[in-house]
Every structure is written in structure tokens, then in C-alpha cells.
Motif scaffolding. Sequence first.
Motif, PDB file in Angstrom:
ATOM      1  N   GLU A 128      -0.762  27.082 -22.811  1.00 19.57           N
ATOM      2  CA  GLU A 128      -1.358  26.156 -21.815  1.00 19.57           C
ATOM      3  C   GLU A 128      -1.025  25.316 -20.584  1.00 19.57           C
ATOM      4  O   GLU A 128       0.317  24.727 -20.631  1.00 19.57           O
ATOM      5  CB  GLU A 128      -2.423  25.163 -22.503  1.00 19.57           C
ATOM      6  CG  GLU A 128      -3.465  24.571 -21.351  1.00 19.57           C
ATOM      7  CD  GLU A 128      -4.417  23.692 -22.077  1.00 19.57           C
ATOM      8  OE1 GLU A 128      -4.801  23.988 -23.531  1.00 19.57           O
ATOM      9  OE2 GLU A 128      -4.889  23.033 -21.735  1.00 19.57           O
ATOM     10  N   GLU A 129      -1.484  26.117 -19.626  1.00 19.84           N
ATOM     11  CA  GLU A 129      -0.881  25.622 -18.132  1.00 19.84           C
ATOM     12  C   GLU A 129      -1.835  24.484 -17.636  1.00 19.84           C
ATOM     13  O   GLU A 129      -3.002  25.320 -17.595  1.00 19.84           O
ATOM     14  CB  GLU A 129       0.166  26.153 -17.242  1.00 19.84           C
ATOM     15  CG  GLU A 129       1.111  26.553 -16.937  1.00 19.84           C
ATOM     16  CD  GLU A 129       1.513  27.206 -15.838  1.00 19.84           C
ATOM     17  OE1 GLU A 129       1.872  27.861 -16.140  1.00 19.84           O
ATOM     18  OE2 GLU A 129       1.193  27.107 -14.659  1.00 19.84           O
ATOM     19  N   ASN A 130      -1.554  23.188 -17.903  1.00 20.34           N
ATOM     20  CA  ASN A 130      -2.858  22.357 -16.631  1.00 20.34           C
ATOM     21  C   ASN A 130      -2.752  21.572 -15.782  1.00 20.34           C
ATOM     22  O   ASN A 130      -1.313  21.075 -16.018  1.00 20.34           O
ATOM     23  CB  ASN A 130      -3.968  22.148 -18.443  1.00 20.34           C
ATOM     24  CG  ASN A 130      -5.591  21.785 -18.097  1.00 20.34           C
ATOM     25  OD1 ASN A 130      -5.516  21.903 -17.063  1.00 20.34           O
ATOM     26  ND2 ASN A 130      -6.057  22.489 -18.839  1.00 20.34           N
ATOM     27  N   THR A 131      -3.351  20.566 -15.131  1.00 21.21           N
ATOM     28  CA  THR A 131      -2.959  19.500 -15.135  1.00 21.21           C
ATOM     29  C   THR A 131      -2.848  17.990 -16.007  1.00 21.21           C
ATOM     30  O   THR A 131      -3.707  18.464 -17.316  1.00 21.21           O
ATOM     31  CB  THR A 131      -4.615  19.262 -13.873  1.00 21.21           C
ATOM     32  OG1 THR A 131      -6.245  18.542 -14.722  1.00 21.21           O
ATOM     33  CG2 THR A 131      -4.446  20.172 -12.459  1.00 21.21           C
ATOM     34  N   VAL A 186       1.380  20.289 -16.514  1.00 25.26           N
ATOM     35  CA  VAL A 186       2.468  19.928 -17.445  1.00 25.26           C
ATOM     36  C   VAL A 186       1.404  21.321 -18.445  1.00 25.26           C
ATOM     37  O   VAL A 186       0.629  22.392 -17.809  1.00 25.26           O
ATOM     38  CB  VAL A 186       0.525  19.310 -18.978  1.00 25.26           C
ATOM     39  CG1 VAL A 186       1.122  19.257 -19.899  1.00 25.26           C
ATOM     40  CG2 VAL A 186       0.884  17.869 -18.053  1.00 25.26           C
ATOM     41  N   VAL A 187       3.185  21.857 -19.279  1.00 26.75           N
ATOM     42  CA  VAL A 187       2.920  22.932 -19.217  1.00 26.75           C
ATOM     43  C   VAL A 187       3.276  22.872 -20.865  1.00 26.75           C
ATOM     44  O   VAL A 187       4.318  22.402 -22.125  1.00 26.75           O
ATOM     45  CB  VAL A 187       4.475  23.985 -19.094  1.00 26.75           C
ATOM     46  CG1 VAL A 187       4.908  24.644 -20.143  1.00 26.75           C
ATOM     47  CG2 VAL A 187       4.132  24.759 -17.333  1.00 26.75           C
ATOM     48  N   VAL A 208       6.433  19.573 -12.948  1.00 29.10           N
ATOM     49  CA  VAL A 208       6.121  20.434 -14.166  1.00 29.10           C
ATOM     50  C   VAL A 208       6.985  19.028 -15.389  1.00 29.10           C
ATOM     51  O   VAL A 208       7.579  19.152 -15.736  1.00 29.10           O
ATOM     52  CB  VAL A 208       6.847  21.379 -14.590  1.00 29.10           C
ATOM     53  CG1 VAL A 208       6.013  22.204 -15.415  1.00 29.10           C
ATOM     54  CG2 VAL A 208       5.898  21.814 -13.171  1.00 29.10           C
ATOM     55  N   VAL A 209       5.658  18.562 -16.612  1.00 29.30           N
ATOM     56  CA  VAL A 209       6.092  17.955 -17.718  1.00 29.30           C
ATOM     57  C   VAL A 209       5.730  19.256 -18.282  1.00 29.30           C
ATOM     58  O   VAL A 209       5.338  20.378 -18.216  1.00 29.30           O
ATOM     59  CB  VAL A 209       5.157  17.085 -18.257  1.00 29.30           C
ATOM     60  CG1 VAL A 209       5.042  16.591 -19.447  1.00 29.30           C
ATOM     61  CG2 VAL A 209       6.046  15.433 -16.619  1.00 29.30           C
TER      62      VAL A 209
END
Length: 263
Positions: free
Chosen positions: A239-242, A229-230, A53-54
Amino acid sequence: GGPDLSKDGPEDTIAPAASGDRPLVVVENVNKHFGELHVLKDINLTVDPGEVVVVIGPSGGGKSTLCRSINRLEPIDSGTIRVDGKELPKEGKELARLRADVGMVFQAFNLFAHKSILENVTLGPVKVRRQGKQESEKHAMELLERVGIADQAHKYPAQLSGGQQQRAAIARSLAMRPKVMLFDEPTSALDPEMVNEVLDVMTGLAREGMTMIVVTHEMGFARRAAQKVVFMADGQIVEENTPDEFFTNARTERAKDFLSKIL
Ligand code: ADP
Ligand code: MG
């Protein structure tokens, strides 16, 4: 069951298996204040075994505080943080032992200046994990080999470049056989030509299945290594996303605005 970590050998792996399929890190409804300042606002985050997780976002957004809270370097006001199913106790021997499950690499390399690189790497396993000196040194040399600085083992931190020091710091963390590694802007204090040697080591760890939480603005690394990505701002996960979606097509205005400034 995963690999047998009790023996050291060719099968020895860098990424210990978690006990089960459940998330390895669970952060639930975490709040934290510094005085009047609400720095973590109801944070929820789960990290699965092997997931990378970045965490990205503007300065002051709470990224470092989140990392430090996961490792109990900072107490939280409310909520729970569990690593491999266990909540970290507030203090005591048990804390030291469980904290060792969480490796942490900081922006400033934080090596012990008066100890050799080899001593830096063996100190934790001998003191906290109660490993024998010989076994610790053997493992340490394997790790220094892995991060490409075995030939620097008997030097002192100040004799190494920044990139080498940061790789030593990574080896030192790995020596404790952590279940998860936290990296807080590990390359932001480095001269540009040394950034990649550190990111390459981290990418290798990710490929081998290490569970990692990485605070970084290195987009290349995020795209190469991260599943998630957080985006954190003002103490919140906005936002949490690829990685692909986040960098090309962020959902929130907040993230788009931030990206327009760093890209
Ligand atoms: P980031 O890592 O995203 O830049 P931090 O977690 O370091 O953010 O900081 C979040 C906020 O908390 C900032 O406003 C910062 O000034 C404040 N802060 C961080 N550490 C402390 C501290 N020990 N005492 C008081 N305020 C702090
Ligand atoms: Mg920070």
C-alpha cells in the motif's frame, strides 16, 4: 537552478536542488533474491525532490534490503534504480562518487570507533569528495552545530550517548552533501528518552527540503514529516498512502492488521 553549492556561506543549504523536476529516486521493477528467498518482488517507487517517504511494515518484509539496494550495498537481480537520473554502476570509483549522493543512516550508528566525531564527519568529504581538510572541518563543525553536538566534536564515539552518536552519524552523512538521505530504523536502537532528539533533527531536515526515505515505525514522525507512507510486507509494496489516511483508514487488510499490532 537551485542554490549554488560550490560556495560555503550563509546561503549554504542542507538540501541540494535536483537537476530538474523529475523524480529524484526511481525504483523500477526491482527484484532481488537471497538464494531461494524472493525478498524484493517487483518493487516500483518514485521519490520526488524534497519528498519524505516513510517505509513501514513487519520485520523481514524487505525494508532494509530495499534501502541497501538503493545505495548499491546490495546487488539487485533485475530492474533499475536511478538516483537523479543516473543508475549506479556496479563497482569502481564512479560507484563511490555516485553512492555519496545517497546518504545512509543505520540503526546501529556505524561510526568509526577509533576516530573522533570531527574526524568521522570529515573523512568522507576528504577521501571521496576530495575536499580540502580546512573546508571539510569548517563544514563539519557547522553540521555538528546543526545537530546540536558541536561541543562533542573532539570526543570519541564511545564517549557519546546513543542519541548523540546517531546525530553524529547524520552529520557525517550530510557532510557528503547527499541528494537523498536513507534512514533505516534510525531510532530503534536508542533508549526511549533519546528518540526525540534524533527525530527532531530529521524533522528539521525534512522541513528544509531534504529528500528522505525513512524506515521507521514512529508514527508521529510520519505524520509530521512525510508526504507518503509505503507499507511493505513479504517483499512487496502492499500500500502507498498519505500518512493521515494510512494511520486512520488504511486501504488494505494487511496494513490494518499490522497497524492493529503496533498501535
Ligand atoms: P526488514 O528490514 O523489512 O526487516 P530485510 O530486508 O532485513 O527486512 O530482510 C528481508 C528478508 O531477507 C528476511 O527474510 C531476511 O531474513 C532476509 N535477508 C536479509 N539479508 C539477508 C542476507 N544477507 N542473506 C540472506 N537473507 C537475508
Ligand atoms: Mg530492517
